[in-house]
Structure formats: C-alpha cells, structure tokens
Write a protein that holds these residues in place. Structure first.
Motif, PDB file in Angstrom:
ATOM      1  N   PHE A  72      59.563  29.961 -91.641  1.00  0.00           N
ATOM      2  CA  PHE A  72      60.568  30.928 -91.184  1.00  0.00           C
ATOM      3  C   PHE A  72      61.739  30.156 -90.571  1.00  0.00           C
ATOM      4  N   PRO A  79      68.102  33.077 -87.945  1.00  0.00           N
ATOM      5  CA  PRO A  79      69.524  33.172 -88.252  1.00  0.00           C
ATOM      6  C   PRO A  79      70.330  32.064 -87.577  1.00  0.00           C
ATOM      7  N   GLY A  92      63.493  29.059 -84.334  1.00  0.00           N
ATOM      8  CA  GLY A  92      64.185  30.190 -83.706  1.00  0.00           C
ATOM      9  C   GLY A  92      65.684  30.166 -83.946  1.00  0.00           C
ATOM     10  N   ALA A  93      66.277  31.342 -83.761  1.00  0.00           N
ATOM     11  CA  ALA A  93      67.693  31.567 -84.046  1.00  0.00           C
ATOM     12  C   ALA A  93      68.592  30.545 -83.358  1.00  0.00           C
ATOM     13  N   MET A 138      56.486  25.724 -83.741  1.00  0.00           N
ATOM     14  CA  MET A 138      57.511  26.738 -83.487  1.00  0.00           C
ATOM     15  C   MET A 138      58.587  26.137 -82.585  1.00  0.00           C
ATOM     16  N   GLY A 175      61.781  27.237 -80.214  1.00  0.00           N
ATOM     17  CA  GLY A 175      62.382  28.386 -79.536  1.00  0.00           C
ATOM     18  C   GLY A 175      63.851  28.548 -79.889  1.00  0.00           C
ATOM     19  N   ALA A 176      64.341  29.768 -79.749  1.00  0.00           N
ATOM     20  CA  ALA A 176      65.740  30.069 -80.071  1.00  0.00           C
ATOM     21  C   ALA A 176      66.678  29.159 -79.278  1.00  0.00           C
ATOM     22  N   LEU A 185      54.658  24.375 -79.625  1.00  0.00           N
ATOM     23  CA  LEU A 185      55.904  25.081 -79.319  1.00  0.00           C
ATOM     24  C   LEU A 185      56.808  24.150 -78.527  1.00  0.00           C
ATOM     25  N   ILE A 224      60.895  23.952 -76.914  1.00  0.00           N
ATOM     26  CA  ILE A 224      62.139  24.695 -76.674  1.00  0.00           C
ATOM     27  C   ILE A 224      63.118  23.843 -75.863  1.00  0.00           C
ATOM     28  N   LYS A 280      53.822  24.037 -75.247  1.00  0.00           N
ATOM     29  CA  LYS A 280      52.373  24.292 -75.302  1.00  0.00           C
ATOM     30  C   LYS A 280      51.887  24.157 -76.728  1.00  0.00           C
TER      31      LYS A 280
HETATM   32  C1  LIG Z   1      60.094  30.258 -77.513  1.00  0.00           C
HETATM   33  C2  LIG Z   1      59.461  31.634 -77.542  1.00  0.00           C
HETATM   34  C3  LIG Z   1      58.521  31.776 -78.764  1.00  0.00           C
HETATM   35  C4  LIG Z   1      58.658  31.721 -76.244  1.00  0.00           C
HETATM   36  O1  LIG Z   1      58.016  32.951 -76.137  1.00  0.00           O
HETATM   37  P1  LIG Z   1      56.936  33.134 -74.961  1.00  0.00           P
HETATM   38  O2  LIG Z   1      55.887  32.053 -75.068  1.00  0.00           O
HETATM   39  O3  LIG Z   1      56.469  34.561 -75.010  1.00  0.00           O
HETATM   40  O4  LIG Z   1      57.760  32.808 -73.654  1.00  0.00           O
HETATM   41  P2  LIG Z   1      58.309  33.775 -72.507  1.00  0.00           P
HETATM   42  O5  LIG Z   1      59.227  34.814 -73.062  1.00  0.00           O
HETATM   43  O6  LIG Z   1      57.112  34.236 -71.715  1.00  0.00           O
HETATM   44  O7  LIG Z   1      59.161  32.772 -71.626  1.00  0.00           O
HETATM   45  C5  LIG Z   1      58.525  31.699 -70.927  1.00  0.00           C
HETATM   46  C6  LIG Z   1      59.579  30.859 -70.261  1.00  0.00           C
HETATM   47  O8  LIG Z   1      60.307  30.137 -71.260  1.00  0.00           O
HETATM   48  C7  LIG Z   1      61.701  30.449 -71.204  1.00  0.00           C
HETATM   49  N1  LIG Z   1      62.150  30.559 -72.571  1.00  0.00           N
HETATM   50  C8  LIG Z   1      61.675  31.352 -73.546  1.00  0.00           C
HETATM   51  N2  LIG Z   1      62.297  31.155 -74.691  1.00  0.00           N
HETATM   52  C9  LIG Z   1      63.220  30.206 -74.464  1.00  0.00           C
HETATM   53  C10 LIG Z   1      64.174  29.582 -75.274  1.00  0.00           C
HETATM   54  N3  LIG Z   1      64.293  29.887 -76.567  1.00  0.00           N
HETATM   55  N4  LIG Z   1      64.960  28.632 -74.729  1.00  0.00           N
HETATM   56  C11 LIG Z   1      64.835  28.303 -73.432  1.00  0.00           C
HETATM   57  N5  LIG Z   1      63.909  28.868 -72.607  1.00  0.00           N
HETATM   58  C12 LIG Z   1      63.129  29.811 -73.126  1.00  0.00           C
HETATM   59  C13 LIG Z   1      61.789  31.775 -70.447  1.00  0.00           C
HETATM   60  O9  LIG Z   1      63.018  31.910 -69.793  1.00  0.00           O
HETATM   61  C14 LIG Z   1      60.631  31.638 -69.505  1.00  0.00           C
HETATM   62  O10 LIG Z   1      61.056  30.807 -68.434  1.00  0.00           O
HETATM   63  P3  LIG Z   1      60.487  30.996 -66.932  1.00  0.00           P
HETATM   64  O11 LIG Z   1      59.008  30.724 -67.029  1.00  0.00           O
HETATM   65  O12 LIG Z   1      61.224  29.951 -66.148  1.00  0.00           O
HETATM   66  O13 LIG Z   1      60.764  32.397 -66.559  1.00  0.00           O
HETATM   67  C15 LIG Z   1      60.548  32.757 -77.636  1.00  0.00           C
HETATM   68  O14 LIG Z   1      61.194  32.922 -76.397  1.00  0.00           O
HETATM   69  C16 LIG Z   1      61.603  32.432 -78.698  1.00  0.00           C
HETATM   70  O15 LIG Z   1      62.615  31.732 -78.483  1.00  0.00           O
HETATM   71  N6  LIG Z   1      61.348  33.000 -79.898  1.00  0.00           N
HETATM   72  C17 LIG Z   1      62.239  32.842 -81.058  1.00  0.00           C
HETATM   73  C18 LIG Z   1      63.044  34.149 -81.284  1.00  0.00           C
HETATM   74  C19 LIG Z   1      63.869  34.035 -82.519  1.00  0.00           C
HETATM   75  O16 LIG Z   1      64.730  33.192 -82.624  1.00  0.00           O
HETATM   76  N7  LIG Z   1      63.595  34.850 -83.509  1.00  0.00           N
HETATM   77  C20 LIG Z   1      64.294  34.745 -84.796  1.00  0.00           C
HETATM   78  C21 LIG Z   1      64.214  36.025 -85.573  1.00  0.00           C
HETATM   79  S1  LIG Z   1      65.306  37.246 -84.958  1.00  0.00           S
END
Ligand SMILES: CC(C)(COP(=O)(O)OP(=O)(O)OC[C@H]1O[C@@H](n2cnc3c(N)ncnc32)[C@H](O)[C@@H]1OP(=O)(O)O)[C@@H](O)C(=O)NCCC(=O)NCCS
Length: 150
Positions: A72, A75, A106-107, A122, A124-125, A138, A140, A148
């Motif tokens: 995946f 965007p 991620g995006a 994975m 992160g965005a 993962l 980010i 993790k």
């Molecule tokens: C990285 C990701 C998978 C983490 O999800 P998660 O494990 O459920 O994490 P949480 O939402 O519980 O966030 C945990 C911590 O990480 C931080 N965090 C989450 N995503 C982040 C990112 N992309 N960049 C920086 N920090 C991020 C949060 O602010 C949070 O910080 P805190 O503990 O200080 O409050 C998710 O946030 C992400 O980026 N997914 C990709 C979305 C995307 O791009 N989709 C594309 C299709 S539209």
C-alpha cells in the motif's frame, strides 16, 4: 481497466488492474494484476510493481523503484532515486528502492534513495525514511525511527 483519460504507453497491463484518470505510465513499466493505481500517478520505465498493490493519488514511481506484492502506497508519497541531485547532471547515480511484500507507506512520506522497506513494515504518515526498515516494524517521524514491532 484503463481509464480513457490516462496516458498508458505500457501494453501489457493485466485487465484486473485499474488505472485511473490522469495517470502516465511509460512503456517498459511492469505492473501486476489486481492493482489499483489512483488518479494523478506517474510510473517510469525501470519500475516493477507486483500484484494486488494500491497506489493512491499523486505518487510518482521513478526509475529504479520496485514494489513487491500486496503493498500500500499512501497519497502523495515521494520516492527519490538521486541522493545528490543537480540539474542536468549526466553522471548522477541511480539508487534503487525496494518496498517489500505487504508493506504500507503512510500519506505524504518521503523515501530517500537506496532504501529497502521490509516485508509487512509500516511507515507512519508524513515520515522521512532515511534508513532501511526491517520487516514487520512500524517507523514514524522525520527522520523516521523505530516505534514498535507489528
Ligand atoms: C503511524 C500510525 C499507524 C500509528 O497509529 P497508532 O499505533 O494507532 O498510534 P496512535 O494514533 O495511538 O499514536 C501514538 C503516538 O504516535 C504519534 N503519531 C501517530 N502517528 C504519527 C505520525 N504519522 N507521525 C508522527 N507521530 C505520529 C501520536 O501523536 C501519538 O503520540 P503521543 O503518544 O505522544 O500522544 C498512524 O498514526 C499513521 O500514520 N497511519 C497512516 C495513515 C495514512 O497515511 N493512511 C493512508 C491512507 S489515507
């Protein structure tokens, strides 16, 4: 399915792969079956994309990039293949990127030249990936760091 508003110069795209509006695909790209390539993507010649991949809108896949099965790409992910870019440099060195099977990006992330993103990993965005990411982790941030195992 190749949308009539795309410019697909590659002749052997499987019927089960969908190419949406305003994509440009150069003739020697290799693209597998059951992929969904959303609008406004550019795919160059020296590119391999596996089966069942999703490439969201606004992604350019440059020469030297390989995307394995079940990947995946979010965007506006930016791939790069020239570490020290200079305009009109005939001596530039292509550095390949591999996104291994089952990985997700991620995006809006940027993937620097020469990177391998491991199986099932994975990103992160909004991350900037400067180091190889091992399988099933993962990462980010900018620069992306290990968060993790997943
Ligand atoms: C990285 C990701 C998978 C983490 O999800 P998660 O494990 O459920 O994490 P949480 O939402 O519980 O966030 C945990 C911590 O990480 C931080 N965090 C989450 N995503 C982040 C990112 N992309 N960049 C920086 N920090 C991020 C949060 O602010 C949070 O910080 P805190 O503990 O200080 O409050 C998710 O946030 C992400 O980026 N997914 C990709 C979305 C995307 O791009 N989709 C594309 C299709 S539209």
């Amino acid at each position: 399915m190749i949308h009539p508003l795309s410019d697909v110069q590659c002749k052997n795209i499987p019927e089960s792969t969908r190419i949406w509006q305003y994509c440009v695909i150069l003739p020697n790209a290799k693209i597998g079956k059951d992929c969904n390539i959303c609008s406004h993507c550019l795919i160059e010649n020296d590119v391999i994309i596996g089966n069942r991949c999703t490439i969201k809108s606004g992604v350019q896949i440059w020469n030297g990039i390989e995307i394995e099965d079940d990947v995946f790409i979010g965007p506006n992910v930016s791939f790069t293949n020239d570490k020290y870019p200079r305009t009109q440099n005939p001596n530039w060195q292509l550095r390949r990127i591999i996104v291994c099977r089952g990985a997700s990006i991620g995006a809006g992330s940027t993937i620097l030249p020469g990177i391998t993103i491991g199986e099932g990993a994975m990103v992160g965005a909004g991350s900037v990936v400067t180091k190889d990411i091992p399988a099933k982790q993962l990462w980010i941030g900018n620069p992306a760091k290990f968060v993790k195992n997943i």
